[in-house]
Design an enzyme around this catalytic site. Structure first.
Site, PDB file in Angstrom:
ATOM      1  N   CYS A   2       0.857  -1.173   0.000  1.00  0.00           N
ATOM      2  CA  CYS A   2       0.000   0.000   0.000  1.00  0.00           C
ATOM      3  C   CYS A   2       0.898   1.228   0.000  1.00  0.00           C
ATOM      4  CB  CYS A   2      -0.875   0.000   1.243  1.00  0.00           C
ATOM      5  SG  CYS A   2      -1.705  -1.573   1.522  1.00  0.00           S
ATOM      6  N   ARG A  27       1.528   1.597  -6.037  1.00  0.00           N
ATOM      7  CA  ARG A  27       1.813   0.659  -4.950  1.00  0.00           C
ATOM      8  C   ARG A  27       0.565  -0.084  -4.480  1.00  0.00           C
ATOM      9  NH1 ARG A  27       6.956   1.926  -2.149  1.00  0.00           N
ATOM     10  NH2 ARG A  27       6.220   0.366  -0.710  1.00  0.00           N
ATOM     11  N   TRP A  74      -3.871  -1.895  -1.082  1.00  0.00           N
ATOM     12  CA  TRP A  74      -3.874  -3.153  -1.831  1.00  0.00           C
ATOM     13  C   TRP A  74      -4.299  -4.189  -0.798  1.00  0.00           C
ATOM     14  CZ3 TRP A  74      -1.756  -8.013  -1.766  1.00  0.00           C
ATOM     15  CH2 TRP A  74      -1.730  -8.711  -2.976  1.00  0.00           C
ATOM     16  N   ASN A 100       0.629   0.342   6.471  1.00  0.00           N
ATOM     17  CA  ASN A 100       1.157  -0.615   5.481  1.00  0.00           C
ATOM     18  C   ASN A 100       1.696  -1.808   6.265  1.00  0.00           C
ATOM     19  OD1 ASN A 100       0.726   1.188   3.471  1.00  0.00           O
ATOM     20  ND2 ASN A 100       2.872   1.578   3.013  1.00  0.00           N
ATOM     21  N   GLY A 101       1.511  -3.009   5.745  1.00  0.00           N
ATOM     22  CA  GLY A 101       2.057  -4.184   6.425  1.00  0.00           C
ATOM     23  C   GLY A 101       0.941  -5.085   6.934  1.00  0.00           C
ATOM     24  N   GLU A 481      11.068 -14.247 -18.573  1.00  0.00           N
ATOM     25  CA  GLU A 481      10.712 -12.838 -18.368  1.00  0.00           C
ATOM     26  C   GLU A 481       9.699 -12.363 -19.429  1.00  0.00           C
ATOM     27  OE1 GLU A 481      10.760 -10.628 -16.276  1.00  0.00           O
ATOM     28  OE2 GLU A 481      10.732  -8.689 -17.270  1.00  0.00           O
ATOM     29  N   LYS A 485       6.091 -10.857 -18.491  1.00  0.00           N
ATOM     30  CA  LYS A 485       5.655  -9.519 -18.917  1.00  0.00           C
ATOM     31  C   LYS A 485       4.298  -9.611 -19.602  1.00  0.00           C
ATOM     32  CE  LYS A 485       7.478  -7.410 -17.182  1.00  0.00           C
ATOM     33  NZ  LYS A 485       8.543  -7.345 -16.222  1.00  0.00           N
ATOM     34  N   GLU A 488       1.509 -10.380 -17.085  1.00  0.00           N
ATOM     35  CA  GLU A 488       1.248  -9.280 -16.150  1.00  0.00           C
ATOM     36  C   GLU A 488       0.381  -8.181 -16.737  1.00  0.00           C
ATOM     37  OE1 GLU A 488       4.497  -7.974 -13.047  1.00  0.00           O
ATOM     38  OE2 GLU A 488       5.354  -8.071 -15.040  1.00  0.00           O
ATOM     39  N   HIS A 504      10.021 -32.541 -24.053  1.00  0.00           N
ATOM     40  CA  HIS A 504       9.662 -33.230 -22.811  1.00  0.00           C
ATOM     41  C   HIS A 504       8.255 -32.878 -22.344  1.00  0.00           C
ATOM     42  CE1 HIS A 504      13.745 -34.699 -22.510  1.00  0.00           C
ATOM     43  NE2 HIS A 504      14.147 -33.474 -22.824  1.00  0.00           N
ATOM     44  N   LYS A 603       3.233  -2.599  -7.203  1.00  0.00           N
ATOM     45  CA  LYS A 603       4.618  -2.449  -7.632  1.00  0.00           C
ATOM     46  C   LYS A 603       5.597  -3.106  -6.671  1.00  0.00           C
ATOM     47  CE  LYS A 603       7.977  -0.843 -10.108  1.00  0.00           C
ATOM     48  NZ  LYS A 603       8.249  -1.614 -11.323  1.00  0.00           N
TER      49      LYS A 603
HETATM   50  O1  M6R Z   1      11.360  -4.533  -6.242  1.00  0.00           O
HETATM   51  P1  M6R Z   1      11.802  -5.922  -6.643  1.00  0.00           P
HETATM   52  O2  M6R Z   1      12.743  -5.926  -7.785  1.00  0.00           O
HETATM   53  O3  M6R Z   1      12.348  -6.678  -5.452  1.00  0.00           O
HETATM   54  O4  M6R Z   1      10.474  -6.641  -7.075  1.00  0.00           O
HETATM   55  C1  M6R Z   1      10.471  -7.987  -7.423  1.00  0.00           C
HETATM   56  C2  M6R Z   1       9.171  -8.373  -8.086  1.00  0.00           C
HETATM   57  O5  M6R Z   1       8.094  -8.141  -7.231  1.00  0.00           O
HETATM   58  C3  M6R Z   1       8.933  -7.613  -9.396  1.00  0.00           C
HETATM   59  O6  M6R Z   1       9.997  -7.781 -10.276  1.00  0.00           O
HETATM   60  C4  M6R Z   1       7.645  -8.085 -10.054  1.00  0.00           C
HETATM   61  O7  M6R Z   1       7.761  -9.406 -10.490  1.00  0.00           O
HETATM   62  C5  M6R Z   1       7.259  -7.169 -11.212  1.00  0.00           C
HETATM   63  N1  M6R Z   1       5.847  -6.994 -11.229  1.00  0.00           N
HETATM   64  C6  M6R Z   1       7.710  -7.692 -12.522  1.00  0.00           C
HETATM   65  O8  M6R Z   1       7.315  -6.929 -13.593  1.00  0.00           O
END
Ligand code: M6R
Length: 608
Positions: A2, A27, A74, A100-101, A481, A485, A488, A504, A603
């Site tokens: 958050c 966030r 969040w 937050n937390g 990756e 992407k 996401e 496989h 984020k």
């Molecule tokens: O801030 P960080 O690099 O530690 O974050 C790691 C992951 O949470 C972050 O890379 C996440 O997978 C992204 N949404 C990827 O696009």
């Protein structure tokens, strides 16, 4: 996950809080709220949905006051609803809390409070904090917060105001970052500097288990045991405009295009051609042990984990160091047994990822040495590690990580090169690598010049509901990756595979409706990747190849080609990932997705 922003000063709080919330929206964005205090009056408003909903709600309202707290949520405990949004308050509406937390023992505390007759209005763990602070309050808000801190388990970054203590905000942290911003017009507190960079770049980081009383004229920090703490301000390098769209339709696209600059920042002042040895001042505190080390573990989550996974291949290529890669979220469940002088490298854009933080704490307990590769200066991971290398990639606002990934790859290459040159890597290879690194920003520009073509390819395939990404060696993590992407931001189901695994199992999925993105630069894996493409084509699967320019063999067999310029084998991932990012972006655009704020994501994942 958050976002928190607080202000106490000489200006009206409402617009400052709304502006701060907008900058923190990446966030968390399922609900939001704010409380503004004017003497003994506190006006609190909350709304479900994005910040714009809250803005609509408060726009016509007179909310006088130069003190306020605000939160974008969040959801963890309780669905997104107005009642579950923050600020949470106590029964008599004296105390207002943003948090937050996660309060881990909130069930026990809640039961006890309910037994004492308190009726809860929300499903949140945060409400427990409001009731406890109210019960402990006897005129001194920081004392009430301190007593509450002693009772709760879990993580928190909190901001609290009380009707009877106008003109002050008490903030406290354990496991969730909080930063105090100092300006001529008053003080800010936020979970993230981007909420305040428009007003100030002078900040003070709150450390673990500290609290602070903040007023318009100053702040005082103390420990959970009430010991006063003196800390001077630091200057942050981020500017407000770095966190703005500057004409781009989305932060994701802006950040994809910022990659040449981010790479330049990562290498600036760090490359020295003469001896083919990079300079990395940040790791000097551990250099004597590091150069002797023969065992390294790279830990991270998400996209940063895929950077670590490419890093493993690069370390194997350039150094004599036995390199392992670990998912931070799984690290604590493993029986960790580090050989002497093992270095654990934590890789994180935010520097606040809860799992990565927990992984390094566990590694430290088991005797490993710690290095951080972090973008956010002063973040928790940068503080928990003994030494580190900053990315200097600038703020990354799009939830999908892009520029930070290529920056991380660059930093890991510099580190491997430095260590390799102190081992067996030759001067010629060192100089060649440095020249290739220096050329990369220009090569990324060339890769970006394919954007229109990639947009057309995306339009052609964006309605396919399943995609496959294939790569080998350095580009195997790029397949992972690329799939991440796409998932996401476009919500298309995608799988990344090591191409050698095709036979496989995954080959069973191939059909004319399932495109495969084959990452096939001109490197030692080229022939094998070509065979994979033939196998897919003979099963009528469409193939989008990411290939080195002028590669005629691929042209003969792939349906669509996206070209990248040539570079050294271990640097190809920095180029091959660019088309993957753009494919994800444009597919999401054609599918009308909320690109910068994909559903269910935040984020920075600051809870486990
Ligand atoms: O801030 P960080 O690099 O530690 O974050 C790691 C992951 O949470 C972050 O890379 C996440 O997978 C992204 N949404 C990827 O696009």
């Amino acid at each position: 996950m958050c976002g928190i922003v607080c202000y106490v000063g000489r200006k009206p709080a409402k617009p400052i809080l709304l502006e701060g919330l907008k900058r923190l929206e990446y966030r968390g964005y399922d609900s939001a709220g704010l409380a503004v205090q004017d003497g003994e009056t506190i006006h609190c408003e909350r709304a479900v949905g994005k910040i714009v909903e809250l803005e609509r709600r408060v726009n016509g309202l007179e909310m006088k006051g130069t003190v306020g707290i605000a939160h974008t949520r969040w959801a963890t405990h309780g669905r997104p609803s107005e009642e579950n949004a923050h600020p949470q308050r106590d029964r008599d509406e004296n105390v207002f809390v943003i948090h937050n937390g996660i309060i881990e023992n909130y069930h026990v505390l809640k039961k006890k409070l309910e037994k004492d007759g308190i009726v809860f209005r929300s499903e949140t763990d945060t409400e427990v904090l409001a009731h406890l602070i109210a019960l402990h309050f006897d005129g001194d808000l920081s004392d009430a917060v301190r007593k509450t801190m002693a009772q709760v388990e879990g993580t928190f970054g909190i901001g609290v105001i009380h009707r009877q203590t106008p003109g002050q905000i008490v903030v406290a942290r354990r496991g969730s970052p909080l930063i105090i911003g100092v300006s001529d017009d008053g003080h800010f507190v936020a979970s993230d500097v981007s909420a305040m960079v428009r007003y100030t770049n002078k900040v003070v980081h709150l450390e673990e288990n500290e609290l602070a009383t903040v007023t318009a004229d100053g702040f005082s920090i103390s420990t959970a045991q009430a010991k006063p703490v003196q800390r001077s301000t630091e200057t942050v390098e981020w500017r407000a405009e770095d966190a703005e769209l500057n004409g781009f339709p989305h932060f994701m696209l802006k950040e994809i295009y910022e990659q040449p600059a981010a790479l330049e920042n990562a290498i600036r002042g760090r490359l020295e051609q003469g001896e083919g040895v990079p300079k990395l001042g940040g790791i000097m505190p551990v250099w004597e042990s590091l150069k002797q080390s023969r065992h390294m573990v790279l830990v991270a989550c998400g996209t940063s984990y895929y950077a670590a996974s490419v890093g493993k291949y690069i370390f194997e290529r350039l150094t004599e160091i036995d390199t392992e890669v670990g998912l931070a979220s799984e690290f604590r469940y493993r029986k960790l047994n580090f050989p002497p002088n093992t270095f654990v490298v934590a890789i994180s854009q935010s520097g606040e990822t809860a799992d990565t933080l927990a992984a390094i704490k566990e590694a430290k307990r088991k005797g490993a040495r710690l290095i951080g590769v972090v973008n956010v200066v002063g973040s928790s991971i940068s503080r928990e590690t003994e030494a580190g290398i900053y990315n200097h990639a600038g703020p990354e606002i799009g939830v999908a990580s892009t520029k930070n990934f290529t920056s991380q790859l660059t930093i890991l290459t510099l580190l491997a090169l430095l260590l390799g040159r102190h081992q067996n890597l030759s001067l010629t290879e060192g100089i060649q690598a440095i020249r290739a690194l220096e050329a990369l920003p220009g090569l990324i520009h060339k890769a970006l010049a394919q954007a229109n073509h990639i947009e057309a390819v995306s339009e052609k395939y964006c309605r396919c509901t399943n995609w496959l990404f294939l790569g080998r060696k350095y580009n195997y993590p790029i397949a992972l990756e690329g799939a991440l992407k796409l998932k996401e931001v476009s919500y298309i189901h995608a799988e990344g595979y090591a191409a050698g695994e095709m036979k496989h199992g995954p080959i069973a999925l191939i059909n004319p409706e399932m495109p495969t993105v084959a990452i096939i630069p001109l490197d030692e894996m080229h022939e094998k990747m070509l065979s994979n493409i033939h196998e897919i084509k003979s099963r009528k699967g469409p193939v989008i190849a990411i290939a080195t320019e002028g590669d005629e063999k691929v042209r003969d067999v792939a349906d669509d080609i996206i070209e990248i310029p040539p570079t050294l084998d271990f640097l190809y991932p920095i180029l091959t990932v660019i088309p993957c990012q753009l494919l994800a972006y444009y597919c999401a655009k054609f599918l009308n997705r909320d690109i910068d704020k994909p559903r269910n994501l935040a984020k920075s994942v600051t809870v486990e």
